[in-house]
Design a protein around this motif. Structure first.
Motif, mmCIF file in Angstrom:
data_model
loop_
_atom_site.group_PDB
_atom_site.id
_atom_site.type_symbol
_atom_site.label_atom_id
_atom_site.label_comp_id
_atom_site.label_asym_id
_atom_site.label_seq_id
_atom_site.Cartn_x
_atom_site.Cartn_y
_atom_site.Cartn_z
ATOM 1 N N LEU A 184 -2.920 -47.605 -30.795
ATOM 2 C CA LEU A 184 -3.738 -46.415 -29.263
ATOM 3 C C LEU A 184 -4.192 -47.379 -28.080
ATOM 4 C CD1 LEU A 184 -4.849 -43.569 -30.911
ATOM 5 C CD2 LEU A 184 -3.138 -43.260 -29.510
ATOM 6 N N ARG A 185 -4.377 -48.832 -29.066
ATOM 7 C CA ARG A 185 -5.797 -49.724 -27.748
ATOM 8 C C ARG A 185 -4.441 -50.600 -28.109
ATOM 9 N NH1 ARG A 185 -6.489 -46.451 -26.332
ATOM 10 N NH2 ARG A 185 -8.696 -44.982 -26.089
ATOM 11 N N LYS A 186 -3.179 -51.163 -27.741
ATOM 12 C CA LYS A 186 -2.293 -52.584 -28.324
ATOM 13 C C LYS A 186 -2.859 -53.268 -26.992
ATOM 14 C CE LYS A 186 1.752 -53.203 -27.229
ATOM 15 N NZ LYS A 186 3.391 -52.083 -26.533
ATOM 16 N N ASN A 187 -2.585 -54.122 -27.522
ATOM 17 C CA ASN A 187 -3.313 -56.076 -26.901
ATOM 18 C C ASN A 187 -4.112 -55.490 -26.218
ATOM 19 O OD1 ASN A 187 -0.312 -56.035 -27.282
ATOM 20 N ND2 ASN A 187 0.125 -55.389 -25.721
ATOM 21 N N ARG B 135 0.308 -49.080 -37.965
ATOM 22 C CA ARG B 135 0.270 -49.745 -36.597
ATOM 23 C C ARG B 135 1.737 -49.237 -35.847
ATOM 24 N NH1 ARG B 135 1.327 -54.635 -34.090
ATOM 25 N NH2 ARG B 135 0.113 -54.442 -32.102
ATOM 26 N N ALA B 136 2.652 -50.273 -37.114
ATOM 27 C CA ALA B 136 4.127 -50.614 -36.587
ATOM 28 C C ALA B 136 4.560 -49.129 -36.499
ATOM 29 C CB ALA B 136 4.530 -51.150 -37.667
ATOM 30 N N GLY B 137 4.272 -47.947 -37.449
ATOM 31 C CA GLY B 137 4.246 -47.200 -37.392
ATOM 32 C C GLY B 137 3.829 -45.645 -36.235
ATOM 33 N N MET B 138 3.113 -45.966 -36.003
ATOM 34 C CA MET B 138 2.251 -45.159 -35.006
ATOM 35 C C MET B 138 3.232 -46.223 -33.306
ATOM 36 S SD MET B 138 0.426 -42.681 -35.483
ATOM 37 C CE MET B 138 -0.896 -42.245 -34.557
ATOM 38 N N LEU B 139 3.113 -47.113 -33.906
ATOM 39 C CA LEU B 139 4.092 -47.990 -32.080
ATOM 40 C C LEU B 139 5.449 -47.336 -31.760
ATOM 41 C CD1 LEU B 139 2.893 -50.996 -31.956
ATOM 42 C CD2 LEU B 139 1.989 -49.017 -30.538
ATOM 43 N N GLU B 140 5.734 -47.841 -32.873
ATOM 44 C CA GLU B 140 7.163 -46.831 -32.594
ATOM 45 C C GLU B 140 7.579 -45.364 -31.945
ATOM 46 O OE1 GLU B 140 10.367 -48.430 -34.155
ATOM 47 O OE2 GLU B 140 11.305 -46.930 -34.162
ATOM 48 N N THR B 141 7.041 -44.368 -33.227
ATOM 49 C CA THR B 141 6.179 -43.359 -32.705
ATOM 50 C C THR B 141 6.015 -42.528 -31.800
ATOM 51 O OG1 THR B 141 6.261 -42.941 -34.671
ATOM 52 C CG2 THR B 141 6.189 -40.455 -33.633
ATOM 53 N N ALA C 105 -0.498 -31.941 -22.800
ATOM 54 C CA ALA C 105 -1.260 -32.643 -24.387
ATOM 55 C C ALA C 105 -1.776 -32.764 -24.307
ATOM 56 C CB ALA C 105 -0.299 -32.335 -25.518
ATOM 57 N N SER C 106 -3.221 -33.110 -24.437
ATOM 58 C CA SER C 106 -4.078 -33.994 -24.080
ATOM 59 C C SER C 106 -4.100 -36.081 -25.311
ATOM 60 C CB SER C 106 -6.011 -33.681 -25.052
ATOM 61 O OG SER C 106 -5.983 -33.457 -26.239
ATOM 62 N N PRO C 107 -4.591 -36.686 -25.254
ATOM 63 C CA PRO C 107 -3.610 -38.111 -26.302
ATOM 64 C C PRO C 107 -4.147 -37.108 -27.688
ATOM 65 C CG PRO C 107 -5.356 -38.608 -23.662
ATOM 66 C CD PRO C 107 -5.052 -37.176 -24.190
ATOM 67 N N TRP C 108 -5.467 -36.831 -27.748
ATOM 68 C CA TRP C 108 -5.889 -36.535 -29.297
ATOM 69 C C TRP C 108 -4.604 -35.372 -29.705
ATOM 70 C CZ3 TRP C 108 -8.870 -37.407 -33.218
ATOM 71 C CH2 TRP C 108 -8.818 -36.625 -34.358
ATOM 72 N N GLN C 109 -4.432 -34.143 -28.199
ATOM 73 C CA GLN C 109 -2.936 -33.580 -29.452
ATOM 74 C C GLN C 109 -1.994 -34.356 -29.792
ATOM 75 O OE1 GLN C 109 -3.822 -30.762 -26.159
ATOM 76 N NE2 GLN C 109 -4.142 -29.005 -27.051
#
Lengths: 286, 576, 306
Positions: free
Chosen positions: C121-124, C192-198, C212-216
């Protein structure tokens, strides 16, 4: 667009890799470690197995820059010598797994159909084997043999390589430039080696880079169990084992081999990641 | 599908709810290769209840404009450089994220191009359609589902009503896009942004979805920004059309005027270079005929000739009889081609048209023996094709070639143009020496409109149109008589498409080539072909001369196919 | 569903047979026997012992006999622990390894998944770089380096935990962290890789377009797809944790199955080696099946395929 700007994918990949700071640092560290391991035993005034019982457990100092062990052997000579063994095992075993895995995967993927289904079923069955345990069994039963060691490790690691190669081959086989090659009447050999293989090299290199540290780790595990190289020969794994045992008395015995080992793994993993990004422009976004 | 004549509205010029006003919008992308000014000073306004068509080719900035309204662009690399987007008195570009969330899906909804990837595969369709109501607190979860069910029934997705736990993968593309429409409209927003919502769909499905979209939006009084690359399609439902080119709006007018009296040369070109069903030009005009893209100046329109092809005197080159091709699946074999027969005359173009899954591509590939044939005969110059002995195979491969849809995938990325074109000659032993072969390659490149300077380049350095030219050149290296063109212009912008089609036609004339031209686009097929076969579910449902087939379609499917094509794409006289 | 499980169980039988055969002949063709090392044993007793365990019969007969017993679920008596059945030994040692494995896996998931999600979520940013560098260090720091280090710091220097043994929960801490941190590093990178992909998927953009909010967006839309690679990895990870624990067990002197196996291999305790290998293989097959079921539960498409 000028004609001079024309560049191959390889050159592009190299430029991307050069822009990746971590990968470049890793490359330099790796080259440094390889260089020290190659020339270390030669420039050291002590042989790796030369004992000196008057100077046991000596900390790092002027005479012995990495210190000495319980038999007064020079740790610098032993660490660099061990580096040769560990790196050699890593590279050779990776090569073995590469040759087996790539040929198996390419054949299976390119042939397809029932042959492919059976070949992959065989891989699935092998995956269910507790492999680390098998390698240990092999080493225990057939004795500690350097050749057997990397053959056994290579034979373990080829499975994933075969799967990756097969998946890539299946993907590429369906791609239109391979169909075009078939329509142009090229032979299977030509299609396999001139059109498929060069396009597989990217993922293969990446996976190979990541296999080397995995293999080195397995070798170290075996050494740790006393199944690796035999004393007075050394590898990083066997040195770490000795160091761990004598950590309270002589922490440098764990520190130096451990540092070399971890740094190599670190560099190889980062380099592998960097190569993946460089060779696959799509993934470099992350 | 009837065309609705655009109505001219004159709403009062006050800032009312549902009034969108974009002023001087500038968006750029910061990439490794440099800064790309994707949207460069766009002005656009949508009044309540209005349907606006935003048209442009790939890279024109139309989608970026659309996505910046709801701030859905990924930043970085995208960056809003300037401008305002006024929505009922609020500047959307300067809203906090939380405020934006209150607008998204409630006041302004959006639907996207690819229905296959836009629905979450892990959640049931019903839950996803009901979600906007829950997010915005407009209904309790139970109530939201009830409303979602009603909306889904309205767009014709009856299945969800009967099976509330159905997941997206159980639906076809058309049904998923209907569900997307239901999801976007379930909150009864004031504005709907539709970004190429029917581009990924078959033409008959597209017509249905478009009808539903238009009806529902009119019923609910929702204004629509309809983004598309297809000017003819936009004409079906838009009151007003805005045309974008290279990040700028080049022309906007009501739909009728855009077609009857286009002002900007680019818009003129866009209307002219798409082959319609009515016209019979030998060559299509291209954008270059109207304007020089470098200077932007207008050039004189070339004269169009009328075609003249006499089919009676042609001998038969290829004959397909009762061809059956089956693919094994887990539920048993599926017949992709189910007893298809066709005859192709020497020197002619035989068009093969059908929707996705009709088996047209499989038929093309099986003629070239790239796919295994289960039964039936393929006769080439009266002889059955056999790949058994090497001599026959080499001769056969030499005389038949194929050009694919995706010019990006059909060139080996690791070979230069020279290597790619030399290889077939080497394999087939053409040319006396290496120098002789290189001479031939250079000549071929010139024939397809590329110069010698491209010899040592790799495929990734070319644009899509240029790559397809290279593919054409490669197919010509073995000097074939017969070429299968498999959707070879389908992935291209109309302006590029026109160039490639013209190239194929002129090559046919100079080399006496025979084509099997496969496409889902009846307009393109009709432009190219002398005869046409229509395919559906693996069978050929109709066969005939191109003009006859269009004028007097015999099968109901052909009629449906023709009627699904937007009016403006059937005849360029639309609106005049 | 039942059909799927049944077919997988049936598939396991030939696999286990191949493994049994391979291991059986590998051990028998190897130089040396179980009663060779101890020179003290007089010749007659050795012969007696060998006949007691059936080692004097033709090799193929031994093999058939072993398979016959195996079908009845009998792994045979241990050669080296007189009076003990192999299954008894496994039943004593395995719970120890299982406890260690479950604890380590728990640590791996509890640390790895949140770290991976935050990094994606906080990439880079430093919230990405810090956990990812740590995880790279975790992968490169082998357990046999980390173990002694942790002992040195937390036991020798700080005196917080006991360095060796397996008597109570206090003994569990260091070994499970040593083993768990390595896998936590892996899980973090996979997450991390899976989340970035999704997060790049079109349906995530759809969710944002709905308001939708970031949390949702993360919890409702991205997490399932993002965690699939982690779930796939769970099978090999757990198998690795259980079968690979012998290093930890020998560092911390834990009486687990890994340690028994290595000792048995060194001692040429054929039945024990065979029994352990088969047990491990069956365990891996079982775990892979569980992972597939878990995957199907997460992914409706896979559910239908079964």
């Amino acid at each position: 667009m000028s004609v001079e700007k024309s560049s191959s994918l390889g050159k592009d990949a190299w430029l991307r890799l050069r822009a990746n700071r971590m990968a470049m640092i890793s490359l330099f560290i790796l080259m440094g470690i390889i260089l020290v391991s190659l020339i270390g035993p030669a420039i050291s005034p002590y042989a790796y197995d030369q004992q000196n019982l008057d100077r046991v457990f000596e900390g790092p100092g002027k005479d012995h820059i990495f210190g000495t062990d319980n038999l007064g052997r020079d740790l610098f000579a032993r660490t660099t010598y061990g580096g040769r063994i560990s790196l050699a095992v890593g590279l050779l075993a990776t090569l073995v797994s590469l040759v087996i895995g790539v040929s198996y995967g390419m054949f299976s993927g390119y042939t397809g159909g029932r042959v492919d289904a059976w070949m992959m079923r065989a891989v699935d069955v092998l995956y269910a084997l507790p492999f680390t345990i098998f390698v240990i069994l092999l080493m225990v039963i057939f004795g500690r043999n350097f050749l057997l060691l990397f053959l056994a490790i290579g034979a373990v690691e080829w499975l994933t390589m075969a799967r990756i190669t097969r998946a890539q081959t299946m993907n590429l086989k369906r791609s239109e430039f391979i169909e075009a090659a078939r329509a142009l009447g090229y032979s299977h050999g030509r299609i396999l080696f001139r059109h498929l293989l060069p396009n597989l090299i990217g993922p293969i290199i990446v996976y190979a880079t990541l296999t080397v540290p995995a293999v080195m780790l397995l070798e170290a595990v075996l050494s740790f169990l006393g199944l690796g190289v035999q004393a007075p020969m050394s590898s990083w794994g066997s040195l770490i084992k000795e160091g761990a045992e004598k950590m309270d008395a002589a922490p440098w015995l764990l520190f130096f081999p451990g540092m070399f080992f971890c740094l190599s793994l670190f560099a190889l993993n980062f380099l592998g990641d960097g190569l993946r990004d460089a060779l696959d422009p799509k993934s470099s976004k992350d | 599908m009837a065309c609705v004549m655009p109505s001219i509205q004159n709403p009062p010029k006050i800032k009312a709810m549902g009034n969108l006003d974009i002023q001087n919008l500038k968006v750029s992308f910061h990439t490794r290769e440099g800064i790309i000014h994707a949207v460069d000073g766009v002005d656009l306004s949508i009044k309540p209840g209005e349907i606006i068509g935003l048209v442009g080719e790939s890279g024109s900035g139309k989608s970026v404009t659309c996505n910046s309204i709801l701030q859905l662009l990924p930043t970085p690399p995208a960056q809003i450089e300037g401008g305002t987007i006024d929505w009922s008195g609020k500047d959307l570009l300067r809203q906090h994220d939380e405020k934006m969330r209150g607008i998204r899906g409630k006041e302004i909804s959006m639907i996207f191009q690819d229905p296959m990837s836009c629905l979450n595969p892990y959640l049931s369709v019903l839950d996803q359609v009901a979600e906007p109501l829950v997010i915005h607190g407009m209904a309790s979860p139970t109530n939201a589902r009830k409303q979602a069910c009603e909306m889904l029934a309205r767009v014709g997705v009856q299945r969800v009503v009967d099976h509330p736990h159905a997941y997206p993968h159980e639906f076809s593309g058309g049904m998923r896009q209907r569900a997307m429409i239901a999801m976007a409209l379930v909150t009864k927003p004031s504005l709907l942004l539709a970004d190429e919502p029917t581009t990924a769909l078959d033409v008959t499905v597209q017509a249905k979805v478009l009808n539903i979209l238009k009806e529902l939006c009119t019923d609910l009084g929702v204004s629509v920004l309809f983004v598309s690359h297809d000017l003819g399609l936009v004409a079906e439902l838009a009151d007003r059309v805005v045309v974008m080119y290279r990040g700028k709006v080049v022309e906007q007018n009501d739909t009728r005027s855009i077609f009857s009296n286009p002002q900007h040369p680019y818009v003129k070109a866009l209307i002219a270079c798409r082959p319609t069903l009515e016209s019979n030009p030998v060559h299509l005009p291209t954008v270059e005929d109207f304007m020089n893209p470098k200077t932007g100046k207008c050039q004189a329109l070339k004269k169009l000739e009328s075609p003249s092809l006499n089919l009676d005197s042609q001998e038969t080159l290829l004959e397909v009889q009762d061809l059956v091709v089956e693919f094994p699946t887990e539920d048993g074999p599926v017949r992709a081609v189910d007893g298809a027969s066709l005859t192709i005359r020497k020197g002619s173009t035989h068009g093969l048209v059908g929707e996705s899954g009709s088996g047209k591509t499989t038929l093309g590939r099986s003629i070239l023996q790239l796919t295994k044939v289960n039964s039936g005969k393929i006769l080439y110059q009266g002889n059955a094709i056999s790949l058994e002995n090497i001599q026959d195979r080499t001769r056969f491969r030499k005389s038949m070639q194929i050009i694919f849809q995706d010019p990006y995938a059909s060139l080996n990325p690791r070979l230069t143009v020279e290597q790619a074109l030399l290889e077939p000659m080497k394999v087939h032993g053409l040319g006396k020496s290496r120098k002789d072969r290189i001479d031939r390659v250079v000549k071929l490149l010139e024939e397809v409109g590329l110069g010698e300077e491209y010899l040592h380049r790799y495929p990734h350095e070319f644009s899509g149109g240029q790559r397809q030219r290279i593919c054409v050149a490669r197919a010509l290296t073995t000097e074939p008589e017969f070429i299968v063109c498999d959707e070879c212009v389908s992935a291209m912008d109309v302006s590029v498409q026109a160039q490639v089609l013209n190239l194929l036609r002129s090559l046919q004339a100079s080399r006496n080539l025979t084509y099997l031209f496969i496409s889902h686009d009846l307009g393109v097929v009709k432009f190219m072909s002398d005869e046409i076969s229509v395919m559906q579910n693996g069978k050929i449902v109709e066969n005939g001369l191109a003009e006859d087939l269009y004028r007097n379609p015999k099968s109901s499917y052909t009629r449906k196919l023709i009627n699904s094509i937007p009016l403006a794409n059937r005849s360029s006289d639309f609106g005049l | 569903m039942k059909k799927f499980v049944l077919s997988r169980v049936l598939q396991a039988i030939p696999t286990l047979w191949v493994i049994a055969t391979l291991t059986f002949f590998m051990t028998r063709f190897a130089p040396g026997g179980p009663f060779d090392a101890e020179k003290a044993i007089p010749q007659e007793i050795k012969v007696k012992l060998e006949s007691h365990f059936g080692l004097d019969r033709p090799l193929f007969d031994q093999y058939l006999l072993y398979l016959k017993n195996l079908l009845r679920g009998d792994l045979g008596p241990s050669f080296k622990y007189p009076g003990w059945e192999v299954s008894e030994l496994i039943a004593t040692a395995f719970p120890v390894s299982l406890t260690l494995g479950v604890l380590s896996l728990g640590i791996a998931l509890l640390i790895g998944i949140p770290a991976g999600i935050i990094a994606a979520l906080r990439k880079n940013t430093w919230l990405d770089y810090l956990p990812m560098s740590l995880s790279m260090a975790g992968i490169c720091l082998p357990t046999f380096v980390l173990g002694p280090l942790l002992i040195y710091i937390f036991s020798t220097q700080l005196g917080l935990f006991p360095p060796l043994g397996w008597y109570g929960p206090a003994d569990w801490v260091l070994p499970s962290f040593t083993l768990g941190l390595f896998y936590a590093a892996y899980v973090a990178r996979l997450t991390r890789a899976g989340m970035l992909e999704t997060l790049q998927q079109d349906y995530v953009r759809t969710a944002r377009a709905k308001g939708a909010s970031p949390w949702q967006v993360v919890t409702k839309h991205a997490l399932r797809g993002g965690l699939l690679p982690v779930v796939t990895y769970l099978g090999p990870a757990f198998a690795g944790l259980i079968s690979g624990s012998f290093i930890i067990e020998s560092i911390f002197f834990i009486p687990g199955l890994g340690k028994f196996f290595v000792t048995a291999a060194f001692n040429r305790d054929y039945t024990m080696v065979l029994g352990t290998v088969l047990f491990y293989a069956a365990l891996i097959i079982l775990l892979n099946l569980l992972v597939d079921l878990l995957q199907a539960w997460l992914d409706p498409k896979a559910r239908q395929a079964q």
